[in-house]
Design an enzyme around this catalytic site. Structure first.
Site, PDB file in Angstrom:
ATOM      1  N   LYS A  11       0.818  -1.216   0.000  1.00  0.00           N
ATOM      2  CA  LYS A  11       0.000   0.000   0.000  1.00  0.00           C
ATOM      3  C   LYS A  11       0.858   1.275   0.000  1.00  0.00           C
ATOM      4  O   LYS A  11       2.064   1.221   0.241  1.00  0.00           O
ATOM      5  CB  LYS A  11      -0.942  -0.021   1.206  1.00  0.00           C
ATOM      6  CG  LYS A  11      -1.982  -1.146   1.115  1.00  0.00           C
ATOM      7  CD  LYS A  11      -2.938  -1.109   2.292  1.00  0.00           C
ATOM      8  CE  LYS A  11      -3.988  -2.201   2.197  1.00  0.00           C
ATOM      9  NZ  LYS A  11      -4.943  -2.126   3.323  1.00  0.00           N
ATOM     10  N   PHE A  59     -15.716   3.319   6.978  1.00  0.00           N
ATOM     11  CA  PHE A  59     -14.312   3.544   6.641  1.00  0.00           C
ATOM     12  C   PHE A  59     -14.054   3.618   5.134  1.00  0.00           C
ATOM     13  O   PHE A  59     -12.924   3.884   4.711  1.00  0.00           O
ATOM     14  CB  PHE A  59     -13.436   2.433   7.240  1.00  0.00           C
ATOM     15  CG  PHE A  59     -13.766   1.046   6.749  1.00  0.00           C
ATOM     16  CD1 PHE A  59     -13.222   0.570   5.564  1.00  0.00           C
ATOM     17  CD2 PHE A  59     -14.617   0.223   7.472  1.00  0.00           C
ATOM     18  CE1 PHE A  59     -13.526  -0.701   5.102  1.00  0.00           C
ATOM     19  CE2 PHE A  59     -14.922  -1.057   7.024  1.00  0.00           C
ATOM     20  CZ  PHE A  59     -14.373  -1.517   5.832  1.00  0.00           C
ATOM     21  N   ARG A  87      -1.421 -14.593   4.274  1.00  0.00           N
ATOM     22  CA  ARG A  87      -2.123 -13.886   5.353  1.00  0.00           C
ATOM     23  C   ARG A  87      -1.365 -14.031   6.670  1.00  0.00           C
ATOM     24  O   ARG A  87      -1.293 -13.090   7.455  1.00  0.00           O
ATOM     25  CB  ARG A  87      -3.566 -14.366   5.466  1.00  0.00           C
ATOM     26  CG  ARG A  87      -4.385 -13.947   4.239  1.00  0.00           C
ATOM     27  CD  ARG A  87      -5.849 -14.229   4.362  1.00  0.00           C
ATOM     28  NE  ARG A  87      -6.487 -13.424   5.394  1.00  0.00           N
ATOM     29  CZ  ARG A  87      -6.826 -12.136   5.272  1.00  0.00           C
ATOM     30  NH1 ARG A  87      -6.557 -11.485   4.165  1.00  0.00           N
ATOM     31  NH2 ARG A  87      -7.434 -11.510   6.254  1.00  0.00           N
ATOM     32  N   THR A  93      -5.056  -7.737  10.435  1.00  0.00           N
ATOM     33  CA  THR A  93      -5.434  -6.523   9.705  1.00  0.00           C
ATOM     34  C   THR A  93      -5.193  -5.284  10.552  1.00  0.00           C
ATOM     35  O   THR A  93      -4.688  -4.274  10.062  1.00  0.00           O
ATOM     36  CB  THR A  93      -6.913  -6.596   9.278  1.00  0.00           C
ATOM     37  OG1 THR A  93      -7.090  -7.767   8.477  1.00  0.00           O
ATOM     38  CG2 THR A  93      -7.329  -5.371   8.496  1.00  0.00           C
ATOM     39  N   ARG A 104       2.752  -6.441   8.798  1.00  0.00           N
ATOM     40  CA  ARG A 104       1.981  -5.327   9.357  1.00  0.00           C
ATOM     41  C   ARG A 104       2.575  -4.840  10.672  1.00  0.00           C
ATOM     42  O   ARG A 104       2.531  -3.642  10.962  1.00  0.00           O
ATOM     43  CB  ARG A 104       0.514  -5.714   9.498  1.00  0.00           C
ATOM     44  CG  ARG A 104      -0.163  -5.801   8.130  1.00  0.00           C
ATOM     45  CD  ARG A 104      -1.609  -6.141   8.223  1.00  0.00           C
ATOM     46  NE  ARG A 104      -2.244  -6.103   6.915  1.00  0.00           N
ATOM     47  CZ  ARG A 104      -3.152  -6.968   6.513  1.00  0.00           C
ATOM     48  NH1 ARG A 104      -3.555  -7.951   7.317  1.00  0.00           N
ATOM     49  NH2 ARG A 104      -3.685  -6.870   5.310  1.00  0.00           N
ATOM     50  N   ASN A 114      -2.317   0.056   6.858  1.00  0.00           N
ATOM     51  CA  ASN A 114      -1.689  -1.135   7.427  1.00  0.00           C
ATOM     52  C   ASN A 114      -0.636  -1.765   6.522  1.00  0.00           C
ATOM     53  O   ASN A 114      -0.210  -2.885   6.753  1.00  0.00           O
ATOM     54  CB  ASN A 114      -2.745  -2.158   7.861  1.00  0.00           C
ATOM     55  CG  ASN A 114      -3.570  -2.694   6.710  1.00  0.00           C
ATOM     56  OD1 ASN A 114      -3.323  -2.386   5.551  1.00  0.00           O
ATOM     57  ND2 ASN A 114      -4.558  -3.504   7.038  1.00  0.00           N
ATOM     58  N   HIS A 117      -2.025  -5.644   1.717  1.00  0.00           N
ATOM     59  CA  HIS A 117      -3.315  -6.322   1.532  1.00  0.00           C
ATOM     60  C   HIS A 117      -3.022  -7.718   1.027  1.00  0.00           C
ATOM     61  O   HIS A 117      -2.086  -7.925   0.249  1.00  0.00           O
ATOM     62  CB  HIS A 117      -4.173  -5.599   0.491  1.00  0.00           C
ATOM     63  CG  HIS A 117      -5.322  -6.418  -0.013  1.00  0.00           C
ATOM     64  ND1 HIS A 117      -6.529  -6.475   0.643  1.00  0.00           N
ATOM     65  CD2 HIS A 117      -5.427  -7.248  -1.092  1.00  0.00           C
ATOM     66  CE1 HIS A 117      -7.338  -7.292  -0.023  1.00  0.00           C
ATOM     67  NE2 HIS A 117      -6.685  -7.774  -1.075  1.00  0.00           N
TER      68      HIS A 117
END
EC number: 2.7.4.6
Length: 143
Positions: A11, A59, A87, A93, A104, A114, A117
Site C-alpha cells: 500500500k 471507513f 495472510r 489486519t 503489518r 496497514n 493487503h
C-alpha cells in the site's frame, strides 16, 4: 498439496517508506514465487471498484482516499497454501494485534494504513488478480 496463487498489495504508506524490496525479499524467503507484479497509482474509480464490497461502510471513503494517495505495488504470489501462508506473513489486519515479525507489525501505521493487503480466499484471489492483471501478465515459474 496443490500450488495456489494469491494477490498482494503493498500500500501507499509502505511504498513511501521505500520497503518494497524488503517485502519482496520476505515473500521469497517464505517460499513464495512472485509471478506477476506492477506499480501503479490507483484512480478513485479503480479503488472504489476494487473495494466495492466495503461501499457504505464508515471507513470506505477514507480507504479510497488512502489507496489513491500514492503508488501501490500489486503482485501475484505462488506457493502451496498461498492464501493462508500469505495472510500469516501479513499479520492481523489491525496492526495493534499483529504478531512481531509480521509485515503489518513492521510496516503498518494504522488500521487503514496497514501497509499491505492479501486475498482472504482463493475466490477473492482469482477476482483480485483478474482486476489488475490481464491475459499474459502473470508468468508461471518453471525453474
Amino acid at each position: 498439496m496443490a500450488i495456489e496463487r494469491t494477490f498482494s498489495i503493498i500500500k501507499p504508506n509502505a511504498v513511501a517508506k521505500n520497503v518494497i524490496g524488503n517485502i519482496f525479499a520476505r515473500f521469497e524467503a517464505a517460499g513464495f514465487k512472485i509471478v506477476g507484479t506492477k506499480m501503479l497509482h490507483l484512480t478513485v474509480e479503480q479503488a472504489r471498484g476494487f473495494y466495492a464490497e466495503h461501499d457504505g461502510k464508515p471507513f470506505f471513503d477514507g480507504l479510497v482516499e488512502f489507496m489513491t494517495s500514492g503508488p501501490i505495488v500489486v503482485s501475484v504470489l505462488e506457493s502451496e497454501n498461498a492464501v493462508q501462508r500469505h495472510r500469516d506473513l501479513l499479520g492481523a489486519t489491525n496492526p495493534a494485534n499483529a504478531l512481531a515479525g509480521t509485515l503489518r507489525a513492521d510496516y503498518a501505521d494504522s488500521f487503514t494504513e496497514n501497509g499491505t493487503h492479501g486475498s482472504d480466499s482463493l475466490e477473492s484471489a482469482q477476482r483480485e488478480i483478474a482486476y489488475f492483471f490481464g491475459e499474459g501478465e502473470v508468468c508461471p515459474r518453471t525453474r
